[in-house]
Design an enzyme around this catalytic site. Structure first.
Site, PDB file in Angstrom:
ATOM      1  N   ASN A   1      10.391  -8.232 -37.742  1.00 57.15           N
ATOM      2  CA  ASN A   1       9.627  -6.985 -37.888  1.00 57.15           C
ATOM      3  C   ASN A   1       9.929  -6.444 -39.278  1.00 57.15           C
ATOM      4  O   ASN A   1      11.026  -5.953 -39.531  1.00 57.15           O
ATOM      5  CB  ASN A   1      10.077  -6.009 -36.788  1.00 57.15           C
ATOM      6  CG  ASN A   1       9.445  -4.635 -36.926  1.00 57.15           C
ATOM      7  OD1 ASN A   1       8.548  -4.437 -37.745  1.00 57.15           O
ATOM      8  ND2 ASN A   1       9.914  -3.694 -36.117  1.00 57.15           N
TER       9      ASN A   1
ATOM     10  N   LYS B   1       8.661  -3.945 -40.679  1.00 51.55           N
ATOM     11  CA  LYS B   1       8.565  -2.472 -40.714  1.00 51.55           C
ATOM     12  C   LYS B   1       7.799  -2.022 -41.961  1.00 51.55           C
ATOM     13  O   LYS B   1       6.871  -2.694 -42.401  1.00 51.55           O
ATOM     14  CB  LYS B   1       9.960  -1.855 -40.622  1.00 51.55           C
ATOM     15  CG  LYS B   1      10.727  -2.361 -39.389  1.00 51.55           C
ATOM     16  CD  LYS B   1      11.990  -1.610 -39.084  1.00 51.55           C
ATOM     17  CE  LYS B   1      12.647  -2.203 -37.838  1.00 51.55           C
ATOM     18  NZ  LYS B   1      13.852  -1.514 -37.441  1.00 51.55           N
TER      19      LYS B   1
ATOM     20  N   HIS C   1       7.749   0.136 -30.074  1.00 53.02           N
ATOM     21  CA  HIS C   1       9.030   0.072 -30.787  1.00 53.02           C
ATOM     22  C   HIS C   1       9.687   1.454 -30.750  1.00 53.02           C
ATOM     23  O   HIS C   1       9.011   2.479 -30.814  1.00 53.02           O
ATOM     24  CB  HIS C   1       8.795  -0.382 -32.232  1.00 53.02           C
ATOM     25  CG  HIS C   1      10.063  -0.691 -32.941  1.00 53.02           C
ATOM     26  ND1 HIS C   1      10.856   0.300 -33.478  1.00 53.02           N
ATOM     27  CD2 HIS C   1      10.702  -1.858 -33.165  1.00 53.02           C
ATOM     28  CE1 HIS C   1      11.929  -0.267 -34.000  1.00 53.02           C
ATOM     29  NE2 HIS C   1      11.858  -1.578 -33.830  1.00 53.02           N
TER      30      HIS C   1
ATOM     31  N   GLU D   1      11.113   3.139 -32.902  1.00 57.58           N
ATOM     32  CA  GLU D   1      10.759   4.024 -34.034  1.00 57.58           C
ATOM     33  C   GLU D   1       9.410   4.686 -33.793  1.00 57.58           C
ATOM     34  O   GLU D   1       9.194   5.839 -34.180  1.00 57.58           O
ATOM     35  CB  GLU D   1      10.778   3.216 -35.348  1.00 57.58           C
ATOM     36  CG  GLU D   1      12.216   2.923 -35.775  1.00 57.58           C
ATOM     37  CD  GLU D   1      12.412   1.623 -36.535  1.00 57.58           C
ATOM     38  OE1 GLU D   1      11.423   1.063 -37.039  1.00 57.58           O
ATOM     39  OE2 GLU D   1      13.566   1.156 -36.605  1.00 57.58           O
TER      40      GLU D   1
ATOM     41  N   GLU E   1      15.732  -3.500 -26.861  1.00 63.67           N
ATOM     42  CA  GLU E   1      16.340  -3.047 -28.107  1.00 63.67           C
ATOM     43  C   GLU E   1      17.043  -1.718 -27.869  1.00 63.67           C
ATOM     44  O   GLU E   1      16.404  -0.664 -27.899  1.00 63.67           O
ATOM     45  CB  GLU E   1      15.264  -2.856 -29.179  1.00 63.67           C
ATOM     46  CG  GLU E   1      14.480  -4.114 -29.471  1.00 63.67           C
ATOM     47  CD  GLU E   1      13.850  -4.053 -30.851  1.00 63.67           C
ATOM     48  OE1 GLU E   1      14.241  -4.860 -31.693  1.00 63.67           O
ATOM     49  OE2 GLU E   1      13.004  -3.176 -31.087  1.00 63.67           O
TER      50      GLU E   1
ATOM     51  N   GLY F   1      19.193  -1.056 -36.613  1.00 62.02           N
ATOM     52  CA  GLY F   1      19.423  -0.667 -38.003  1.00 62.02           C
ATOM     53  C   GLY F   1      20.768  -0.006 -38.236  1.00 62.02           C
ATOM     54  O   GLY F   1      21.004   0.572 -39.293  1.00 62.02           O
TER      55      GLY F   1
ATOM     56  N   SER G   1      20.237  -5.063 -34.835  1.00 61.90           N
ATOM     57  CA  SER G   1      21.254  -5.592 -35.751  1.00 61.90           C
ATOM     58  C   SER G   1      21.595  -7.057 -35.497  1.00 61.90           C
ATOM     59  O   SER G   1      22.759  -7.458 -35.589  1.00 61.90           O
ATOM     60  CB  SER G   1      22.519  -4.722 -35.703  1.00 61.90           C
ATOM     61  OG  SER G   1      22.214  -3.392 -36.101  1.00 61.90           O
TER      62      SER G   1
HETATM   63  P1  PGA Z   1      17.373  -4.258 -36.956  1.00 61.41           P
HETATM   64  O1  PGA Z   1      15.964  -3.822 -36.299  1.00 61.41           O
HETATM   65  O2  PGA Z   1      17.470  -5.748 -36.778  1.00 61.41           O
HETATM   66  O3  PGA Z   1      17.269  -3.838 -38.395  1.00 61.41           O
HETATM   67  O4  PGA Z   1      18.429  -3.537 -36.204  1.00 61.41           O
HETATM   68  C1  PGA Z   1      15.556  -4.367 -35.095  1.00 61.41           C
HETATM   69  C2  PGA Z   1      14.207  -3.823 -34.728  1.00 61.41           C
HETATM   70  O5  PGA Z   1      13.918  -2.672 -35.034  1.00 61.41           O
HETATM   71  O6  PGA Z   1      13.399  -4.541 -34.119  1.00 61.41           O
END
Ligand code: PGA
Length: 267
Positions: A11, A13, A97, A99, A169, A175, A215
């Protein structure tokens, strides 16, 4: 035991301009051209989708959107439909997601509409769920996941093809550099698969891929993939660098496709 093809998705983003995405797509394509027994997907920003899809056409890397709107078209400024994603070359789409849920007001109900719209347009949804840190600390992880799954998949029926992917997740791991332990991941994945079995039957539950996200890095992916209900990874930060992401692809290839009788090989 059911054998599920491992799956890894990047992803991107809100990263990479068109030319940066094109460069990354070229590099990734050549780095993982020999990867087998794994499905790979990348989700660039909307403005880079078409170009990236052109580059990856015919390769072993699929392209997905990061979001969609459930209507076909209309006066919805700033939105994009399933048909538009398909037209740009997408076969997959990330939905719900954390976010999107946290910053853009997405709810289980809108997630549900989006999943239906994706499936109606033959896009494979990556249905994202996960608890926040405070929900975990207050002992509500399973009730949160239960609600997200039931409401997000309300009205879903299994037609014999597991054309949906679930991504667990934990919000506190995205992140942040804090990965769930493999035991925490397995416990959540097992719970989700059990719930999916109750709701949609054993055939669906044993065929559906449940990815872990939060992560994921080359140094923790193997431990996660060794768990029986972890079928792959949804990767944010570590997917931006083609070298790191291709390392993850090969690590996953070596791990999980025959996890019933063949534990992870060393890389
Ligand atoms: P990250 O993000 O690997 O940077 O923790 C995972 C995600 O948002 O799918």
């Amino acid at each position: 035991m059911n054998r599920r093809m491992p799956l890894i998705a990047g992803n991107w983003k809100m990263h990479k301009t068109g030319s940066q995405a094109v460069e990354a797509a070229h590099e990734l394509k050549s780095r993982i051209a020999s990867a087998q027994n794994v499905e790979v997907m990348v989700a660039p920003t909307f403005t880079a989708l078409f170009q990236v899809a052109q580059i990856l056409k015919g390769s072993n890397i699929a392209v997905g959107g990061q979001n969609l709107h459930w209507e076909h078209q209309g006066a919805y400024t700033g939105e994009i439909s399933a048909e538009m994603l398909t037209d740009a070359g997408c076969s997959h789409v990330i939905i719900g997601h954390s976010e999107r849920r946290q910053y853009f007001g997405e709810t289980d109900e809108t997630v549900n509409k989006k999943i239906k719209a994706a499936l109606n347009s033959h896009l494979i949804p990556f249905f994202c769920i996960g608890e926040s840190e405070s929900e975990r600390e207050s002992g509500n992880t399973f009730s949160v996941l239960d609600k997200q799954v039931r409401d997000g998949l309300n009205g879903f029926t299994f037609d014999g093809q597991a054309n949906l992917v679930v991504a667990y997740e934990p919000v506190w791991a995205i992140g942040t550099g804090k990965t769930a332990s493999r035991e925490q991941a397995q416990e959540a994945h097992q719970f989700i698969r059990g719930l999916l079995e109750n709701l949609f039957g054993k055939a669906f539950a044993s065929a559906v891929r449940i990815l872990y996200g939060g992560s994921v890095k080359p140094d923790n992916v193997k431990a996660l993939m060794e768990m029986p209900d972890v079928d792959g990874a949804l990767v944010g930060g570590a997917s931006l660098d083609p070298e790191t992401f291709s390392k993850l692809v090969f690590l996953i290839t070596n791990c999980s496709n025959f996890k019933d009788d063949n534990p992870c090989q060393s890389f």
